[in-house]
Design a protein around this motif. Sequence first.
Motif, PDB file in Angstrom:
ATOM      1  N   GLU A 129       0.815  -1.216   0.000  1.00  0.00           N
ATOM      2  CA  GLU A 129       0.000   0.000   0.000  1.00  0.00           C
ATOM      3  C   GLU A 129       0.852   1.270   0.000  1.00  0.00           C
ATOM      4  OE1 GLU A 129       0.696  -0.997   4.354  1.00  0.00           O
ATOM      5  OE2 GLU A 129       0.338  -2.079   2.472  1.00  0.00           O
ATOM      6  N   LEU A 130       2.128   1.138   0.360  1.00  0.00           N
ATOM      7  CA  LEU A 130       3.038   2.291   0.355  1.00  0.00           C
ATOM      8  C   LEU A 130       3.779   2.434  -0.973  1.00  0.00           C
ATOM      9  CD1 LEU A 130       4.602   1.980   3.935  1.00  0.00           C
ATOM     10  CD2 LEU A 130       2.692   3.430   3.199  1.00  0.00           C
ATOM     11  N   GLN A 131       3.621   1.482  -1.855  1.00  0.00           N
ATOM     12  CA  GLN A 131       4.344   1.497  -3.134  1.00  0.00           C
ATOM     13  C   GLN A 131       3.528   2.268  -4.164  1.00  0.00           C
ATOM     14  OE1 GLN A 131       5.215  -2.619  -4.076  1.00  0.00           O
ATOM     15  NE2 GLN A 131       5.900  -3.036  -1.987  1.00  0.00           N
ATOM     16  N   GLU A 132       3.508   3.575  -4.010  1.00  0.00           N
ATOM     17  CA  GLU A 132       2.661   4.428  -4.846  1.00  0.00           C
ATOM     18  C   GLU A 132       3.396   4.807  -6.125  1.00  0.00           C
ATOM     19  OE1 GLU A 132      -0.409   8.194  -4.345  1.00  0.00           O
ATOM     20  OE2 GLU A 132       1.024   7.721  -2.746  1.00  0.00           O
ATOM     21  N   GLU A 133       2.883   4.323  -7.227  1.00  0.00           N
ATOM     22  CA  GLU A 133       3.496   4.619  -8.521  1.00  0.00           C
ATOM     23  C   GLU A 133       3.320   6.098  -8.882  1.00  0.00           C
ATOM     24  OE1 GLU A 133       5.134   2.386 -10.317  1.00  0.00           O
ATOM     25  OE2 GLU A 133       4.638   0.578  -9.162  1.00  0.00           O
ATOM     26  N   ASP A 134       4.298   6.625  -9.607  1.00  0.00           N
ATOM     27  CA  ASP A 134       4.270   8.036  -9.997  1.00  0.00           C
ATOM     28  C   ASP A 134       4.714   8.144 -11.460  1.00  0.00           C
ATOM     29  OD1 ASP A 134       4.378  10.773 -10.226  1.00  0.00           O
ATOM     30  OD2 ASP A 134       5.480  11.098  -8.356  1.00  0.00           O
ATOM     31  N   PRO A 135       3.835   7.782 -12.399  1.00  0.00           N
ATOM     32  CA  PRO A 135       4.231   7.771 -13.815  1.00  0.00           C
ATOM     33  C   PRO A 135       4.626   9.148 -14.335  1.00  0.00           C
ATOM     34  CG  PRO A 135       1.860   7.424 -13.568  1.00  0.00           C
ATOM     35  CD  PRO A 135       2.441   7.326 -12.196  1.00  0.00           C
ATOM     36  N   GLU A 136       4.039  10.211 -13.793  1.00  0.00           N
ATOM     37  CA  GLU A 136       4.396  11.560 -14.251  1.00  0.00           C
ATOM     38  C   GLU A 136       5.856  11.872 -13.919  1.00  0.00           C
ATOM     39  OE1 GLU A 136       1.721  10.860 -12.441  1.00  0.00           O
ATOM     40  OE2 GLU A 136       0.059  11.257 -13.831  1.00  0.00           O
ATOM     41  N   PHE A 137       6.264  11.555 -12.707  1.00  0.00           N
ATOM     42  CA  PHE A 137       7.652  11.785 -12.323  1.00  0.00           C
ATOM     43  C   PHE A 137       8.592  10.892 -13.130  1.00  0.00           C
ATOM     44  CE2 PHE A 137      11.264  10.371  -9.667  1.00  0.00           C
ATOM     45  CZ  PHE A 137      11.958  11.568  -9.573  1.00  0.00           C
ATOM     46  N   ASP A 138       8.195   9.649 -13.344  1.00  0.00           N
ATOM     47  CA  ASP A 138       9.021   8.722 -14.107  1.00  0.00           C
ATOM     48  C   ASP A 138       9.260   9.244 -15.520  1.00  0.00           C
ATOM     49  OD1 ASP A 138      10.350   6.102 -13.988  1.00  0.00           O
ATOM     50  OD2 ASP A 138       8.928   5.541 -15.559  1.00  0.00           O
ATOM     51  N   ALA A 139       8.192   9.729 -16.152  1.00  0.00           N
ATOM     52  CA  ALA A 139       8.319  10.265 -17.512  1.00  0.00           C
ATOM     53  C   ALA A 139       9.168  11.528 -17.521  1.00  0.00           C
ATOM     54  CB  ALA A 139       6.931  10.547 -18.083  1.00  0.00           C
ATOM     55  N   TRP A 140       9.025  12.351 -16.488  1.00  0.00           N
ATOM     56  CA  TRP A 140       9.835  13.570 -16.404  1.00  0.00           C
ATOM     57  C   TRP A 140      11.321  13.230 -16.292  1.00  0.00           C
ATOM     58  CZ3 TRP A 140      12.866  15.531 -12.342  1.00  0.00           C
ATOM     59  CH2 TRP A 140      13.342  16.829 -12.539  1.00  0.00           C
ATOM     60  N   CYS A 141      11.654  12.228 -15.481  1.00  0.00           N
ATOM     61  CA  CYS A 141      13.061  11.790 -15.370  1.00  0.00           C
ATOM     62  C   CYS A 141      13.602  11.393 -16.744  1.00  0.00           C
ATOM     63  CB  CYS A 141      13.175  10.614 -14.410  1.00  0.00           C
ATOM     64  SG  CYS A 141      12.891  11.008 -12.675  1.00  0.00           S
ATOM     65  N   ASP A 142      12.822  10.618 -17.497  1.00  0.00           N
ATOM     66  CA  ASP A 142      13.261  10.195 -18.831  1.00  0.00           C
ATOM     67  C   ASP A 142      13.474  11.391 -19.750  1.00  0.00           C
ATOM     68  OD1 ASP A 142      13.199   7.533 -18.056  1.00  0.00           O
ATOM     69  OD2 ASP A 142      11.145   7.213 -18.782  1.00  0.00           O
ATOM     70  N   ARG A 143      12.592  12.388 -19.658  1.00  0.00           N
ATOM     71  CA  ARG A 143      12.725  13.577 -20.491  1.00  0.00           C
ATOM     72  C   ARG A 143      13.992  14.358 -20.149  1.00  0.00           C
ATOM     73  NH1 ARG A 143       7.986  17.293 -19.738  1.00  0.00           N
ATOM     74  NH2 ARG A 143       9.101  18.524 -21.302  1.00  0.00           N
TER      75      ARG A 143
END
Length: 343
Positions: free
Chosen positions: A312-326
């Motif tokens: 329940e603490l493993q909250e995904e953050d796709p926006e941050f992940d994509a920003w890192c890639d950019r």
Amino acid sequence: MRILMIGGTGTISSAITRQLAAGGHDLWLLNRGTRKDEVPSTVHQLICDINEEDTVLRLLGDTQFDAVCEFIGFLPSQVERDIRLFKGRTRQYVYISSASAYNKPASSHVISEGTTLANPYWEYSRNKIACEELLLREYREHGFPITIVRPSHTYCERAVPVSVHGLKGSWQVLRRMLDGKPVLVHGDGSSLWTLTWNEDFARGFIGLLGNPKAIGEAFQIMSDEQLTWTQIYQSVANALGVAFRPYYVASEFLAAVSPAAYDFTGNLLGDKAVTVVFDCTKLKRAVPGFCATTRFDEGVRRCVAYLLSHPELQEEDPEFDAWCDRVIEAQEAAKAQFNAPTK
């Protein structure tokens, strides 16, 4: 002692709550009850919004306290409220400020309680400074018995401390490590930082409660261990059992290209990007025997084990992940452009 904690279930204060309860103190918590099930059964819980002053006064009745500890005061107006509520009701008012209030960059990387307070990068820190100034004035002019505590980066098992993360916390950084992706590290990773396990912090904090040497004074509470950010991230990767693939980016660039909500101007330029070494001599004089005993490599293993066992603490953050890639793509594109042969 009879102690009231405003908050009491956060990263820092939860460890203090556990230790005070185990020590047999008459402990009261005043908060909104979002984690009430985690509080030891011997603790008195006052579930309310502290901004509703009439309700608070009704719940407190004529109760007097040896110490009132404010963990969620961020604005001068909140401190003014506390003075109204607790003046004449407590022998000590302990305000949790922040080591981010120290001048950045300071004239010396060794920080003591006498280091100038000023932070042009971070409104959060400037508000903490304003709260301190208000309390010191109240102490000098009216004798309100204050103690100011300045923590730095204190952590617990619920989150792994990293410097570059999104709005949903550190899990996405760990997810990138587990997926074999590069992880953003500010600067060149060589600046020194201090991380303090919350149970260690709690022992120093409790030593200041009811302590006559603490009245009218400010104290910082930290570990004596300093690590570079590369060492910090490497310890996280080691705890996960994966290879560490750092990708270094200038702090100024991260602050310039990040979404405003990430506030890397404050978090990095106003805090984590600057090498600091904290001198806790003053605390050790007031609390003889205090020593933080949890090395970061030990503490982070506990964090990782806890997170992996609590989905329940493993909250995904796709926006941050994509920003890192950019960010990585942009820096690699800039490198390629400058390395391209000229015609």
